[in-house]
Motif scaffolding. Structure first.
Motif, PDB file in Angstrom:
ATOM      1  N   GLU A 137      44.882 -40.622 -21.226  1.00 58.30           N
ATOM      2  CA  GLU A 137      45.789 -41.808 -21.931  1.00 58.30           C
ATOM      3  C   GLU A 137      44.950 -42.706 -22.760  1.00 58.30           C
ATOM      4  OE1 GLU A 137      48.668 -43.812 -23.369  1.00 58.30           O
ATOM      5  OE2 GLU A 137      49.299 -41.986 -21.959  1.00 58.30           O
ATOM      6  N   ARG A 138      45.587 -42.972 -23.712  1.00 52.63           N
ATOM      7  CA  ARG A 138      44.785 -44.072 -24.665  1.00 52.63           C
ATOM      8  C   ARG A 138      45.462 -45.572 -24.407  1.00 52.63           C
ATOM      9  NH1 ARG A 138      46.200 -42.344 -30.711  1.00 52.63           N
ATOM     10  NH2 ARG A 138      48.540 -43.110 -30.570  1.00 52.63           N
ATOM     11  N   ASN A 139      46.625 -45.563 -24.150  1.00 50.84           N
ATOM     12  CA  ASN A 139      47.097 -46.967 -23.922  1.00 50.84           C
ATOM     13  C   ASN A 139      46.801 -47.554 -22.735  1.00 50.84           C
ATOM     14  OD1 ASN A 139      49.649 -48.750 -22.739  1.00 50.84           O
ATOM     15  ND2 ASN A 139      49.896 -48.884 -25.079  1.00 50.84           N
ATOM     16  N   VAL A 140      46.375 -48.822 -22.750  1.00 46.12           N
ATOM     17  CA  VAL A 140      45.873 -49.436 -21.403  1.00 46.12           C
ATOM     18  C   VAL A 140      46.640 -49.588 -20.261  1.00 46.12           C
ATOM     19  CG1 VAL A 140      44.321 -51.495 -20.583  1.00 46.12           C
ATOM     20  CG2 VAL A 140      44.026 -50.649 -22.747  1.00 46.12           C
ATOM     21  N   GLU A 141      47.883 -50.148 -20.669  1.00 46.45           N
ATOM     22  CA  GLU A 141      48.756 -50.246 -19.742  1.00 46.45           C
ATOM     23  C   GLU A 141      49.564 -49.107 -19.046  1.00 46.45           C
ATOM     24  OE1 GLU A 141      49.201 -53.227 -18.083  1.00 46.45           O
ATOM     25  OE2 GLU A 141      47.948 -54.323 -19.571  1.00 46.45           O
ATOM     26  N   THR A 142      49.595 -48.117 -20.011  1.00 41.95           N
ATOM     27  CA  THR A 142      50.182 -46.726 -19.607  1.00 41.95           C
ATOM     28  C   THR A 142      49.040 -46.334 -18.605  1.00 41.95           C
ATOM     29  OG1 THR A 142      51.506 -46.579 -21.312  1.00 41.95           O
ATOM     30  CG2 THR A 142      51.099 -44.641 -20.078  1.00 41.95           C
ATOM     31  N   TYR A 143      47.638 -46.175 -18.884  1.00 41.05           N
ATOM     32  CA  TYR A 143      46.737 -45.822 -18.226  1.00 41.05           C
ATOM     33  C   TYR A 143      46.525 -46.447 -16.819  1.00 41.05           C
ATOM     34  CZ  TYR A 143      41.967 -44.769 -16.524  1.00 41.05           C
ATOM     35  OH  TYR A 143      40.993 -44.295 -15.864  1.00 41.05           O
ATOM     36  N   LYS A 144      46.657 -47.494 -16.801  1.00 42.20           N
ATOM     37  CA  LYS A 144      46.860 -48.376 -15.389  1.00 42.20           C
ATOM     38  C   LYS A 144      47.917 -47.769 -14.461  1.00 42.20           C
ATOM     39  CE  LYS A 144      44.593 -52.589 -16.851  1.00 42.20           C
ATOM     40  NZ  LYS A 144      44.611 -54.084 -17.254  1.00 42.20           N
TER      41      LYS A 144
END
Length: 293
Positions: A137-144
């Motif tokens: 996952e590259r999106n920071v918030e989605t990754y978290k």
């Protein structure tokens, strides 16, 4: 002197500091400090001590954490560009992919794009537990949020923050059992890494590729270069071929890159309904491929 307790030592040496008492009587400075504080509280000796800050109520801490989490989730939902996570047709595609993977008989590590809830991965594990995953996952918030799901549900997924291409380019032959490339963009954006994955045989014989992307290959009012080239291969059979330009290009592209080493098992087009807005979502395409040589 050796028979004196620490309490008596401190009472007899009130003018001395904790450090001096600890050094002279070979005891811990922290033990001296704790005993001196206790004696002061009891009123046995004179002195002051630093009061402890009152503990926050755990309930408040939990509620604050939940509020912060909810705000983050709302932000992800509002800003995330991937809007085809849910829907009846999307779920049907998950069933198609999971069934093909499990029935292939090839077990091991799957390279995947799980998103927040890891629905695809959980569906596979419900059918066969002999799989693990590398979740990209590259999106920071989605990754978290995805990472939180992995931890809370103890899923066998190794999370990776970055682009899926990081795990494709340079990967060794047969590095993965299967690839689930659930893209949310158009084919031309990812066509080179798809070609690389197939040409370098990143899965063993029997292993599968599952690729999802937007059906419409047009952009900004004009056709992508891949459409211009591949749509020229259209065989009309008179007026019997009613496929769109995008359908022709998609079929031509995968026929070309699969060659003799792969079976193009299925090209499935689907579109879900946005139940909140009452409108149709973007039409998507699922391509399923199996390595045969």
């Amino acid at each position: 002197m050796e028979n004196l307790t620490l309490e008596q030592i401190i009472i007899n040496n009130q003018v001395k500091s904790n450090e001096e008492i600890a050094l002279e009587f070979n005891v811990s400075k922290y033990a001296v400090s704790a005993k001196r504080t206790w004696l002061i509280r009891q009123g046995t000796i004179q002195g002051t001590f630093k009061t402890k800050a009152p503990k926050k109520v755990r309930k408040d801490n939990v509620l604050n954490a939940l509020n912060k989490l909810n705000k983050k989730v709302d932000k992800i939902i509002a800003t995330n560009t991937y809007s085809n996570v849910d829907g009846i047709e999307k779920e049907n595609c998950r069933v198609k992919m999971a069934t093909m993977i499990v029935e292939s008989g090839v077990e091991g590590t799957i390279l995947t794009l799980p998103h927040i809830a890891c629905k695809m991965e959980k569906k596979i594990l419900a059918m066969d537990e002999n799989f693990d995953f590398i979740g990209v996952e590259r999106n920071v918030e989605t990754y978290k949020a995805m990472n939180r799901t992995i931890r809370q549900e103890s899923l066998p997924i190794v999370p990776y923050k970055g682009n899926i291409s990081d795990k494709i380019y340079g990967a060794l032959r047969e590095s993965y059992a299967h690839l689930i490339l659930d893209y949310c963009g158009v084919l031309s954006t990812f066509n080179l890494e798809i070609q690389y994955a197939l040409q370098n045989k990143l899965v063993p014989i029997g292993g599968t590729y599952h690729i999802t992307f937007m059906k419409n290959l047009r952009q900004n009012g004009g056709a992508h270069e891949i459409v211009k080239v591949l749509s020229k291969t259209k065989v009309t059979n008179g007026n019997l071929d009613t496929r769109s330009e995008s359908e022709v290009a998609i079929r031509s592209f995968f026929d070309k890159v699969c060659g003799f080493d792969y079976e193009l098992v299925e090209i499935h087009y689907y579109r879900d309904i946005d139940t909140e807005k009452g409108t149709k979502k973007v039409e998507m395409c699922l391509v399923q491929i199996k390595r045969i040589a």
